[in-house]
Design a protein around this motif. Structure first.
Motif, mmCIF file in Angstrom:
data_model
loop_
_atom_site.group_PDB
_atom_site.id
_atom_site.type_symbol
_atom_site.label_atom_id
_atom_site.label_comp_id
_atom_site.label_asym_id
_atom_site.label_seq_id
_atom_site.Cartn_x
_atom_site.Cartn_y
_atom_site.Cartn_z
ATOM 1 N N LEU A 181 -6.103 -9.763 -8.952
ATOM 2 C CA LEU A 181 -5.767 -8.623 -9.200
ATOM 3 C C LEU A 181 -6.863 -7.565 -9.449
ATOM 4 C CD1 LEU A 181 -3.001 -9.939 -11.801
ATOM 5 C CD2 LEU A 181 -2.622 -9.097 -9.642
ATOM 6 N N TYR A 182 -6.766 -6.355 -8.934
ATOM 7 C CA TYR A 182 -7.664 -5.179 -9.224
ATOM 8 C C TYR A 182 -7.114 -4.278 -10.141
ATOM 9 C CZ TYR A 182 -10.429 -7.410 -5.982
ATOM 10 O OH TYR A 182 -11.284 -8.431 -5.206
ATOM 11 N N PRO A 183 -8.030 -3.682 -10.811
ATOM 12 C CA PRO A 183 -7.286 -2.100 -11.574
ATOM 13 C C PRO A 183 -6.761 -1.382 -10.599
ATOM 14 C CG PRO A 183 -9.745 -2.812 -12.113
ATOM 15 C CD PRO A 183 -9.278 -3.481 -10.841
ATOM 16 N N GLY A 184 -5.704 -0.983 -11.085
ATOM 17 C CA GLY A 184 -4.721 -0.045 -10.199
ATOM 18 C C GLY A 184 -3.549 -0.790 -9.614
ATOM 19 N N ASP A 185 -3.719 -2.291 -9.772
ATOM 20 C CA ASP A 185 -2.492 -2.932 -9.243
ATOM 21 C C ASP A 185 -1.285 -2.688 -10.063
ATOM 22 O OD1 ASP A 185 -4.154 -3.781 -6.793
ATOM 23 O OD2 ASP A 185 -4.276 -5.988 -7.551
ATOM 24 N N GLN A 186 -0.094 -2.886 -9.534
ATOM 25 C CA GLN A 186 1.109 -2.834 -10.429
ATOM 26 C C GLN A 186 1.792 -4.223 -10.204
ATOM 27 O OE1 GLN A 186 2.700 -0.380 -11.987
ATOM 28 N NE2 GLN A 186 1.016 1.085 -11.618
ATOM 29 N N LEU A 187 2.196 -4.695 -11.338
ATOM 30 C CA LEU A 187 2.765 -6.235 -11.248
ATOM 31 C C LEU A 187 4.574 -5.848 -11.725
ATOM 32 C CD1 LEU A 187 0.526 -8.222 -13.395
ATOM 33 C CD2 LEU A 187 0.740 -8.293 -10.888
ATOM 34 N N ARG B 48 3.017 -8.609 -6.794
ATOM 35 C CA ARG B 48 1.783 -7.780 -7.095
ATOM 36 C C ARG B 48 1.956 -6.708 -6.271
ATOM 37 N NH1 ARG B 48 -2.689 -8.898 -3.495
ATOM 38 N NH2 ARG B 48 -1.586 -7.680 -2.371
ATOM 39 N N LEU B 49 1.687 -5.307 -6.446
ATOM 40 C CA LEU B 49 1.898 -4.121 -5.622
ATOM 41 C C LEU B 49 0.597 -3.337 -5.714
ATOM 42 C CD1 LEU B 49 5.395 -2.724 -6.952
ATOM 43 C CD2 LEU B 49 4.925 -4.188 -4.959
ATOM 44 N N ARG B 50 -0.211 -3.460 -4.716
ATOM 45 C CA ARG B 50 -1.388 -2.753 -4.496
ATOM 46 C C ARG B 50 -1.326 -0.900 -4.257
ATOM 47 N NH1 ARG B 50 -5.266 -7.050 -2.737
ATOM 48 N NH2 ARG B 50 -5.610 -7.857 -4.817
ATOM 49 N N PRO B 51 -1.946 -0.199 -4.891
ATOM 50 C CA PRO B 51 -1.874 1.277 -4.660
ATOM 51 C C PRO B 51 -2.300 1.404 -3.196
ATOM 52 C CG PRO B 51 -3.683 0.755 -5.960
ATOM 53 C CD PRO B 51 -3.146 -0.524 -5.867
ATOM 54 N N ARG B 52 -1.695 2.430 -2.726
ATOM 55 C CA ARG B 52 -2.029 2.815 -1.350
ATOM 56 C C ARG B 52 -3.494 3.624 -1.180
ATOM 57 N NH1 ARG B 52 1.735 7.253 1.897
ATOM 58 N NH2 ARG B 52 0.992 8.162 0.253
ATOM 59 N N PRO B 53 -4.337 3.374 -0.291
ATOM 60 C CA PRO B 53 -5.744 3.896 -0.597
ATOM 61 C C PRO B 53 -5.370 5.558 -0.404
ATOM 62 C CG PRO B 53 -5.739 2.233 0.911
ATOM 63 C CD PRO B 53 -4.119 2.377 0.475
ATOM 64 N N GLY B 54 -6.297 6.315 -1.050
ATOM 65 C CA GLY B 54 -6.239 7.717 -1.006
ATOM 66 C C GLY B 54 -4.705 8.297 -1.323
ATOM 67 N N ALA B 55 -3.810 7.656 -1.870
ATOM 68 C CA ALA B 55 -2.712 8.101 -2.263
ATOM 69 C C ALA B 55 -2.470 9.632 -3.024
ATOM 70 C CB ALA B 55 -1.734 7.291 -3.294
ATOM 71 N N GLY B 56 -3.789 9.656 -3.744
ATOM 72 C CA GLY B 56 -3.530 10.869 -4.488
ATOM 73 C C GLY B 56 -4.455 12.077 -3.798
ATOM 74 N N ARG B 57 -5.211 11.636 -2.721
ATOM 75 C CA ARG B 57 -5.724 12.524 -2.150
ATOM 76 C C ARG B 57 -5.559 12.911 -0.587
ATOM 77 N NH1 ARG B 57 -10.068 9.263 -1.727
ATOM 78 N NH2 ARG B 57 -9.176 7.842 -3.396
ATOM 79 N N GLY B 58 -3.832 12.906 -0.378
ATOM 80 C CA GLY B 58 -3.305 13.172 1.002
ATOM 81 C C GLY B 58 -2.795 11.759 1.393
ATOM 82 N N GLY B 59 -3.446 10.792 0.963
ATOM 83 C CA GLY B 59 -2.819 9.259 1.609
ATOM 84 C C GLY B 59 -3.234 8.893 2.943
ATOM 85 N N GLN B 60 -2.821 7.805 3.360
ATOM 86 C CA GLN B 60 -2.927 7.433 4.842
ATOM 87 C C GLN B 60 -1.828 7.995 5.626
ATOM 88 O OE1 GLN B 60 -4.389 6.285 7.466
ATOM 89 N NE2 GLN B 60 -5.328 4.381 6.045
ATOM 90 N N ARG B 61 -2.244 8.671 6.674
ATOM 91 C CA ARG B 61 -1.446 9.350 7.612
ATOM 92 C C ARG B 61 -1.036 8.666 8.771
ATOM 93 N NH1 ARG B 61 -3.503 15.040 5.841
ATOM 94 N NH2 ARG B 61 -2.505 14.978 4.102
#
Length: 164
Positions: A36-42, A111-124
């Protein structure tokens, strides 16, 4: 302090009535890396039975207002021996000893990993989004867990986990 005691009493009451209780917990520190990494949701299940190998959310024995995530290693007299998957972070039973049953709050389920760049426009791109979905949602499996003995074994296990 009264609110905390009241909450625990309500938890026991709900458990006795047999209600399935599910919640979310967020990982904030690196003690469970590489699992698990910081930012992961359980997604956690309150009151679920615990066995060695399970990842659990528990109240810190010295600061019971602090919730921590650890892996259950074994049953000992007085409770559970818990450790993080990261051997270099010692905020676990090596520091505070056995954890009594009443401090174990929930067992991790997914475990739910956060989406990369979710706060900065996110994956398109669609391919990027599909790739994230496939890797983001994983069960937190119980496993026969033993800490690797050497730093090279830790690095080797980390590489194998990343390759999956």
């Amino acid at each position: 302090m009264r609110e905390q005691l009241g909450d625990r009493g309500q938890e026991r009451d709900r458990d006795q009535r047999g209600l399935l209780r599910i919640g979310l917990a967020e990982v904030y520190n690196p003690s469970m890396q590489p699992t698990l990494y910081p930012g992961d949701q359980l997604v956690v299940r309150y009151g679920a039975p615990v066995r060695p190998g399970d990842v659990v959310v528990l109240r810190h024995p010295f600061r019971q207002d602090l919730l921590i995530v650890k892996r259950v290693v074994e049953r000992r007299e007085g409770g559970w021996w818990v450790e993080g998957d990261n051997p270099y972070v010692k905020n676990d039973s090596r520091e505070f000893g056995v954890v009594p049953d009443e401090l174990v709050v929930a067992r991790a389920w997914v475990r739910l990993r956060p989406r990369p760049g979710a706060g900065r426009g996110g994956q398109r791109s669609v391919a990027g989004l599909v790739s994230w979905v496939v890797s983001a949602v994983r069960p937190v499996r119980s496993r026969s867990w033993r800490r690797p003995r050497s730093a090279s074994a830790v690095r080797s296990a980390s590489r194998r986990l990343r390759a999956r």
